[in-house]
Design an enzyme around this catalytic site. Sequence first.
Site, PDB file in Angstrom:
ATOM      1  N   HIS A   1       0.841  -1.192   0.000  1.00 29.51           N
ATOM      2  CA  HIS A   1       0.000   0.000   0.000  1.00 29.51           C
ATOM      3  C   HIS A   1       0.884   1.253   0.000  1.00 29.51           C
ATOM      4  CE1 HIS A   1      -3.685  -2.284   1.840  1.00 29.51           C
ATOM      5  NE2 HIS A   1      -3.271  -2.797   0.705  1.00 29.51           N
TER       6      HIS A   1
ATOM      7  N   GLU B   1       0.897   3.933   1.985  1.00 31.01           N
ATOM      8  CA  GLU B   1       1.363   4.490   3.260  1.00 31.01           C
ATOM      9  C   GLU B   1       2.686   3.870   3.706  1.00 31.01           C
ATOM     10  OE1 GLU B   1      -1.648   3.400   2.477  1.00 31.01           O
ATOM     11  OE2 GLU B   1      -3.227   4.166   3.790  1.00 31.01           O
TER      12      GLU B   1
ATOM     13  N   CYS C   1      -6.171   1.622   5.867  1.00 34.04           N
ATOM     14  CA  CYS C   1      -6.881   0.385   6.238  1.00 34.04           C
ATOM     15  C   CYS C   1      -6.593   0.031   7.695  1.00 34.04           C
ATOM     16  CB  CYS C   1      -6.489  -0.749   5.295  1.00 34.04           C
ATOM     17  SG  CYS C   1      -4.748  -1.165   5.324  1.00 34.04           S
TER      18      CYS C   1
ATOM     19  N   CYS D   1      -2.471  -0.373   7.561  1.00 34.22           N
ATOM     20  CA  CYS D   1      -1.660   0.837   7.377  1.00 34.22           C
ATOM     21  C   CYS D   1      -1.808   1.778   8.573  1.00 34.22           C
ATOM     22  CB  CYS D   1      -2.064   1.552   6.091  1.00 34.22           C
ATOM     23  SG  CYS D   1      -1.559   0.619   4.652  1.00 34.22           S
TER      24      CYS D   1
ATOM     25  N   ALA E   1     -17.011   9.562 -30.432  1.00 35.55           N
ATOM     26  CA  ALA E   1     -16.461  10.611 -31.305  1.00 35.55           C
ATOM     27  C   ALA E   1     -17.519  10.930 -32.349  1.00 35.55           C
ATOM     28  CB  ALA E   1     -15.181  10.115 -31.961  1.00 35.55           C
TER      29      ALA E   1
ATOM     30  N   ARG F   1      -7.542   4.593 -21.966  1.00 38.01           N
ATOM     31  CA  ARG F   1      -7.559   3.128 -21.944  1.00 38.01           C
ATOM     32  C   ARG F   1      -6.550   2.593 -20.933  1.00 38.01           C
ATOM     33  NH1 ARG F   1      -7.497   1.431 -28.355  1.00 38.01           N
ATOM     34  NH2 ARG F   1      -9.629   2.056 -28.827  1.00 38.01           N
TER      35      ARG F   1
ATOM     36  N   ASP G   1     -15.343  -2.609 -37.633  1.00 39.45           N
ATOM     37  CA  ASP G   1     -14.095  -1.846 -37.463  1.00 39.45           C
ATOM     38  C   ASP G   1     -12.862  -2.738 -37.312  1.00 39.45           C
ATOM     39  OD1 ASP G   1     -15.988   0.108 -37.302  1.00 39.45           O
ATOM     40  OD2 ASP G   1     -15.202   1.051 -35.481  1.00 39.45           O
TER      41      ASP G   1
ATOM     42  N   ARG H   1      -1.371   1.396 -27.397  1.00 36.31           N
ATOM     43  CA  ARG H   1      -0.178   1.300 -28.253  1.00 36.31           C
ATOM     44  C   ARG H   1       0.853   2.379 -27.947  1.00 36.31           C
ATOM     45  NH1 ARG H   1      -4.994  -0.146 -30.538  1.00 36.31           N
ATOM     46  NH2 ARG H   1      -4.921   1.349 -32.240  1.00 36.31           N
TER      47      ARG H   1
ATOM     48  N   GLU I   1     -16.856   1.876 -25.660  1.00 35.71           N
ATOM     49  CA  GLU I   1     -16.422   2.617 -26.859  1.00 35.71           C
ATOM     50  C   GLU I   1     -17.370   2.422 -28.035  1.00 35.71           C
ATOM     51  OE1 GLU I   1     -12.589   3.261 -28.340  1.00 35.71           O
ATOM     52  OE2 GLU I   1     -11.597   3.233 -26.405  1.00 35.71           O
TER      53      GLU I   1
HETATM   54  N1  LIG Z   1     -17.261   7.322 -33.448  1.00 37.55           N
HETATM   55  C1  LIG Z   1     -17.244   6.511 -32.429  1.00 37.55           C
HETATM   56  O1  LIG Z   1     -17.013   6.911 -31.286  1.00 37.55           O
HETATM   57  C2  LIG Z   1     -17.507   5.058 -32.661  1.00 37.55           C
HETATM   58  C3  LIG Z   1     -17.141   4.120 -31.693  1.00 37.55           C
HETATM   59  C4  LIG Z   1     -17.407   2.781 -31.941  1.00 37.55           C
HETATM   60  C5  LIG Z   1     -18.041   2.399 -33.115  1.00 37.55           C
HETATM   61  N2  LIG Z   1     -18.370   3.349 -34.037  1.00 37.55           N
HETATM   62  C6  LIG Z   1     -19.039   2.973 -35.277  1.00 37.55           C
HETATM   63  O2  LIG Z   1     -20.293   2.447 -34.938  1.00 37.55           O
HETATM   64  C7  LIG Z   1     -20.700   1.555 -35.958  1.00 37.55           C
HETATM   65  C8  LIG Z   1     -21.271   0.309 -35.334  1.00 37.55           C
HETATM   66  O3  LIG Z   1     -22.403   0.666 -34.587  1.00 37.55           O
HETATM   67  P1  LIG Z   1     -23.549  -0.386 -34.328  1.00 37.55           P
HETATM   68  O4  LIG Z   1     -24.599   0.302 -33.542  1.00 37.55           O
HETATM   69  O5  LIG Z   1     -23.883  -1.058 -35.579  1.00 37.55           O
HETATM   70  O6  LIG Z   1     -22.750  -1.483 -33.498  1.00 37.55           O
HETATM   71  P2  LIG Z   1     -22.594  -1.988 -32.014  1.00 37.55           P
HETATM   72  O7  LIG Z   1     -23.321  -1.165 -31.025  1.00 37.55           O
HETATM   73  O8  LIG Z   1     -21.132  -2.197 -31.826  1.00 37.55           O
HETATM   74  O9  LIG Z   1     -23.254  -3.421 -32.134  1.00 37.55           O
HETATM   75  C9  LIG Z   1     -24.595  -3.535 -32.395  1.00 37.55           C
HETATM   76  C10 LIG Z   1     -24.888  -5.001 -32.616  1.00 37.55           C
HETATM   77  O10 LIG Z   1     -25.446  -5.560 -31.440  1.00 37.55           O
HETATM   78  C11 LIG Z   1     -26.749  -6.032 -31.727  1.00 37.55           C
HETATM   79  N3  LIG Z   1     -27.772  -5.778 -30.693  1.00 37.55           N
HETATM   80  C12 LIG Z   1     -28.935  -6.446 -30.542  1.00 37.55           C
HETATM   81  N4  LIG Z   1     -29.618  -6.001 -29.490  1.00 37.55           N
HETATM   82  C13 LIG Z   1     -28.898  -5.008 -28.969  1.00 37.55           C
HETATM   83  C14 LIG Z   1     -29.086  -4.170 -27.876  1.00 37.55           C
HETATM   84  N5  LIG Z   1     -30.172  -4.237 -27.087  1.00 37.55           N
HETATM   85  N6  LIG Z   1     -28.150  -3.257 -27.609  1.00 37.55           N
HETATM   86  C15 LIG Z   1     -27.047  -3.172 -28.361  1.00 37.55           C
HETATM   87  N7  LIG Z   1     -26.811  -3.944 -29.428  1.00 37.55           N
HETATM   88  C16 LIG Z   1     -27.735  -4.861 -29.738  1.00 37.55           C
HETATM   89  C17 LIG Z   1     -27.180  -5.309 -32.951  1.00 37.55           C
HETATM   90  O11 LIG Z   1     -28.135  -6.105 -33.560  1.00 37.55           O
HETATM   91  P3  LIG Z   1     -29.270  -5.427 -34.479  1.00 37.55           P
HETATM   92  O12 LIG Z   1     -28.567  -4.906 -35.669  1.00 37.55           O
HETATM   93  O13 LIG Z   1     -30.160  -6.582 -34.742  1.00 37.55           O
HETATM   94  O14 LIG Z   1     -29.919  -4.370 -33.678  1.00 37.55           O
HETATM   95  C18 LIG Z   1     -25.880  -5.187 -33.698  1.00 37.55           C
HETATM   96  O15 LIG Z   1     -25.593  -6.385 -34.362  1.00 37.55           O
HETATM   97  C19 LIG Z   1     -19.478   1.279 -36.802  1.00 37.55           C
HETATM   98  O16 LIG Z   1     -19.639   1.950 -38.029  1.00 37.55           O
HETATM   99  C20 LIG Z   1     -18.352   1.905 -36.049  1.00 37.55           C
HETATM  100  O17 LIG Z   1     -17.371   2.421 -36.888  1.00 37.55           O
HETATM  101  C21 LIG Z   1     -18.111   4.659 -33.845  1.00 37.55           C
END
Ligand SMILES: NC(=O)c1ccc[n+]([C@@H]2O[C@H](COP(=O)([O-])OP(=O)(O)OC[C@H]3O[C@@H](n4cnc5c(N)ncnc54)[C@H](OP(=O)(O)O)[C@@H]3O)[C@@H](O)[C@H]2O)c1
Length: 375
Positions: free
Chosen positions: A54, A56, A79, A88, A158, A188, A204, A211, A310
């Site tokens: 810990h 301390e 603790c 501690c 994002a 992360r 993706d 990294r 994410e």
């Molecule tokens: N900019 C950013 O911060 C960021 C971050 C991560 C990802 N992205 C982008 O987001 C996109 C993917 O998004 P997404 O919404 O398709 O993917 P997701 O949230 O990663 O996954 C969704 C998957 O889970 C299934 N699902 C079924 N029930 C669900 C529920 N209750 N809650 C959540 N998911 C359920 C969905 O099925 P159904 O299709 O049958 O509903 C789908 O297959 C990609 O293009 C990626 O590049 C962007």
Amino acid sequence: MSVTPHDESFMAAAIRLSRRHLGRTATNPSVGCLIVKDGVVVGQAITAVGGRPHAETQALAEAGELSRGATAYVTLEPCSHHGKTPPCSEALIASGVARVVISVTDPDPRVSGRGIAMLREAGIEVDAGVLEAKGRRSLAGYLTRQTKNRPYVTLKLAVSADGMIGREGEGQVAITGPEARAEVQALRAETDAILVGIGTAISDDPLLTVRTPGLEAQSPIRIVLDPLLALPLTSKLVATAREVPVIVVASEEISPSGSEGGAPPTRSDLESRRTALEAAGVEIVYCNPYHPEILLPALATRGISSLLVEGGAKTARLFLETGLVDRIQLYQAPVVIGEGGIESPLEITDIPSGFAHTGTQMFGEDRLDEYERGL
Ligand SMILES: NC(=O)c1ccc[n+]([C@@H]2O[C@H](COP(=O)([O-])OP(=O)(O)OC[C@H]3O[C@@H](n4cnc5c(N)ncnc54)[C@H](OP(=O)(O)O)[C@@H]3O)[C@@H](O)[C@H]2O)c1
């Protein structure tokens, strides 16, 4: 003696120090401790990587004889129980410190108030609650796991200038620039686990590791919500599962939705996917992936205190709708996605009630707004 601005300065330094080992102290909190003699820091330490020793005892060891009559600043109540290390509070008493200043009282029932009582009984002056709000934020993962039996959840998204998070069928689309991406790597590194939906894992093909050179060992456990074991064996996640753990949260009960296309996998399909994923080093946990209120306590039981969600869009919405997000990090970038964009589940104009805006920072051309709910 009442709390002085000097006390707050030393506590601020102890809190800042404690953050260095966030995500690296296993189930123990990352605590900071300073030993101050005649206004000068003579010992300082953080809970060691892995959770022991810990803070301390290490800070007292560094201060040595100078601890006598000194003030100890600790971010969390010392603790008082015999765990894997002696208490501690006993170490502080034995060192001869005259005063102990504490930021946060420990909610652990084995410690709560007892550490302070032990110190006072030994004639040590104790002041608690110094920079408490800041101290609580630095201990958010530990406090959330102790009091809510789940990890502290950060949702990071994002969003493009036209309110999109990606483009349909295009995989990873760069929305933020290198400065913001470096900041996400740092986030992360201080988080126990990172979670994405299967949609993101497939489209993706992310690595979800840290990294930043020198910090690679601080990659969080990677979790995919994947009811039907659809994570491709060729994905980067599967390929690296032996280096950085991957957990697939699966549910055999959930049938595939029409939008996924194809026939539902048979029991023998699922069995062969399970065998192949496990052979590649992926751990499969059977727990309804779309009920975070059940999943999160299961993760807490495994010692996960902080979780970074994410995306993608559906997964973010799921966590927001179940009210299980503690902090939102919303990056807004000048990039325009346009045609075929995937709408963000969240924009700066519709942050759910209960979140307070806690800061804005610029990373290159990208703006990060942070929102938090009370712990
Ligand atoms: N900019 C950013 O911060 C960021 C971050 C991560 C990802 N992205 C982008 O987001 C996109 C993917 O998004 P997404 O919404 O398709 O993917 P997701 O949230 O990663 O996954 C969704 C998957 O889970 C299934 N699902 C079924 N029930 C669900 C529920 N209750 N809650 C959540 N998911 C359920 C969905 O099925 P159904 O299709 O049958 O509903 C789908 O297959 C990609 O293009 C990626 O590049 C962007």
